[in-house]
Design a protein around this motif. Structure first.
Motif, short mmCIF file in Angstrom:
data_model
loop_
_atom_site.label_atom_id
_atom_site.label_comp_id
_atom_site.label_asym_id
_atom_site.label_seq_id
_atom_site.Cartn_x
_atom_site.Cartn_y
_atom_site.Cartn_z
N PRO A 380 0.83 -1.21 0.00
CA PRO A 380 0.00 0.00 0.00
C PRO A 380 0.87 1.27 0.00
O PRO A 380 1.97 1.27 0.55
N ALA A 381 0.34 2.33 -0.62
CA ALA A 381 1.09 3.58 -0.77
C ALA A 381 1.60 4.07 0.60
O ALA A 381 2.75 4.53 0.71
N GLU A 382 0.78 3.93 1.63
CA GLU A 382 1.17 4.43 2.95
C GLU A 382 2.39 3.66 3.48
O GLU A 382 3.30 4.25 4.06
N ALA A 383 2.38 2.35 3.25
CA ALA A 383 3.52 1.53 3.69
C ALA A 383 4.78 1.94 2.92
O ALA A 383 5.88 1.99 3.48
N LEU A 384 4.62 2.26 1.64
CA LEU A 384 5.78 2.65 0.83
C LEU A 384 6.32 4.00 1.31
O LEU A 384 7.54 4.21 1.36
N ARG A 385 5.41 4.91 1.67
CA ARG A 385 5.87 6.22 2.19
C ARG A 385 6.64 6.02 3.50
O ARG A 385 7.71 6.57 3.69
N SER A 386 6.05 5.22 4.40
CA SER A 386 6.73 5.00 5.70
C SER A 386 8.07 4.32 5.49
O SER A 386 9.07 4.69 6.12
N ALA A 387 8.09 3.31 4.60
CA ALA A 387 9.34 2.57 4.39
C ALA A 387 10.41 3.51 3.81
O ALA A 387 11.57 3.49 4.24
N SER A 388 10.00 4.36 2.87
CA SER A 388 10.97 5.29 2.26
C SER A 388 11.50 6.25 3.33
O SER A 388 12.70 6.57 3.37
N ALA A 389 10.60 6.71 4.22
CA ALA A 389 11.04 7.63 5.28
C ALA A 389 12.00 6.91 6.23
O ALA A 389 13.00 7.47 6.68
#
Ligand SMILES: Cc1ncc(COP(=O)(O)O)c(C=O)c1O
Length: 399
Positions: A380-389
């Protein structure tokens, strides 16, 4: 333990090992974001599930013929004609337990000890190991980021010897999302025309996951004259989100397909009958959702690429298909973690990301080109944002 000699150079799957580790950490309650596995996060379409249930109800539970049911091979024939403009007889099509076993059958059926297989790196991690199980010799050709991770005609020409049996081509690529354009394929085809003993295994499993309006091209579309020596490999795992059903297939020259069926007939016999019925529904049913799935992966690619390119020490090419990004992490090599450990390789970096920041990614070492990491964007996009951060935080914490 009495281990066969042929397993001497075969490595257990590094990816499956990492997945196991990420799962153990998650089971301990750690907030793991798993971007290690190459598996879509969509679900199998309802009409496919219904077809499988109907097949159970209709007692389609007995042995099928080795190459797959006539219904499924008809469906594959129709798909190849409709979507790829390719014409195959049923006897030139074979079905197995996933594209992985299709490739295994092909290499077991065609390689003699010492035969060479050209594998452009980065490669799908199983390619060289399957070649090794089949007692062939993988000839790894480095295709760095500067050449979009694609083999050039000059590299292909230089890698071919009288022992070359196969070139393994995978577009869009796992792990890079790299795509061969028609011009790229025409360049390779021109080299192949000069070497009639070299066959091509064209692994098209990500064909429907193309971005930025590009259309998939197979080498046969560009060079139809190569048909007597191309084996087209595909499956339902990716765009239909059917990884667990284990259905892959190949179409190609009669002698190769017949030999593959001999390998299959003395190993697993055939793919599961219920999965075969499900695959008939997949390959004859609606395809209008493909574009939406591709757009969704494209949007998620954009999130990860933008976030990672903003991190000092990481550089990320923009993938043109599939659901992976393959950033270079040369800028973190040689630096120290807060615990004082030196990051000596992409494997060290991925271990640090997983153990200290709970992000699971696969080191480039698993795909033959370092220092990189593969991040699956099938989350999910949210998981990708958190992982990138978290990755940005992890890099910024290095000294
Ligand atoms: C390039 C490539 N080929 C083949 C496969 C095998 O797919 P399956 O065995 O699930 O059909 C994969 C799966 O990750 C892949 O990435």
């Amino acid at each position: 333990m009495m281990q066969a000699q042929r397993l001497g150079s075969v490595r257990p799957s590094m990816i499956l090992g990492l997945v196991q580790k990420a799962r153990s950490l998650a089971a301990e309650g750690k907030p793991v974001i798993d971007l290690g596995i190459g598996e879509p996060d969509f679900t199998t379409p309802d009409h496919v599930k219904a077809a499988a249930i109907a097949a159970i109800g209709a007692d389609e539970t007995r042995y099928t013929v080795v190459p797959g049911t006539v219904a499924l091979r008809e469906a594959i024939r129709g798909k190849l004609a409709r979507e790829n403009g390719l014409d195959y007889a049923l006897s030139e099509i074979t079905v197995s337990n996933g594209a992985k076993q299709v490739i295994f059958n092909a290499l077991m059926a065609t390689l003699s000890p010492g035969d060479e297989v050209i594998v452009p790196a980065p490669y799908w991690s199983s390619y060289p190991d399957i070649v090794a199980v089949a007692e062939g010799r993988p000839v790894i050709v480095d295709c760095p980021q500067e050449q979009r991770f694609l083999i050039t005609p000059e590299q292909l020409e230089a890698a071919i010897t009288p022992r070359t049996r196969w070139l393994l081509l995978n577009s869009p690529s796992n792990p890079t999302g790299g795509v061969y354009s028609r011009a790229d394929l025409a360049g390779l085809a021109a080299v192949l025309a000069r070497h009639p003993h070299v066959h091509v295994l064209s692994d098209d499993i990500y064909e429907h996951l193309m971005f930025d309006g590009h259309r998939f091209a197979s080498i046969l579309e560009v060079a139809p004259a190569l048909k007597p020596r191309v084996l087209v490999v595909n499956g339902v795992s990716k765009v239909f989100a059917m990884t667990g059903w284990r259905i892959g297939y190949a179409a190609g020259p009669q002698e190769i397909v017949t030999a593959m069926n001999t390998v299959q007939g003395q190993s697993c016999t055939h793919a599961g009958s219920i999965s075969q019925a499900a695959a008939v529904a997949a390959l004859t049913g609606p395809t209008d959702f493909f574009a939406g799935r591709a757009r969704s992966f494209e949007a998620r690619r954009d999130i990860v690429v933008a976030a990672l390119n903003a991190v000092d020490g990481i550089e990320c090419l923009v993938p043109e298909g599939a659901f992976y990004v393959y950033p270079r992490c040369a800028g973190v090599i040689g630096r120290r973690t807060p615990a004082g450990e030196v990051i000596g390789s992409d494997t060290d970096f991925c271990r640090y990301l997983l153990e200290q920041h709970f992000v699971s990614a696969v080191p480039g070492a698993a795909f033959g080109l370092s220092p990189h990491l593969r991040i699956s964007t099938a989350a999910p996009a949210e998981a990708l944002r958190s992982a990138s951060a978290r990755i940005a935080g992890a890099v910024n914490a290095l000294t």
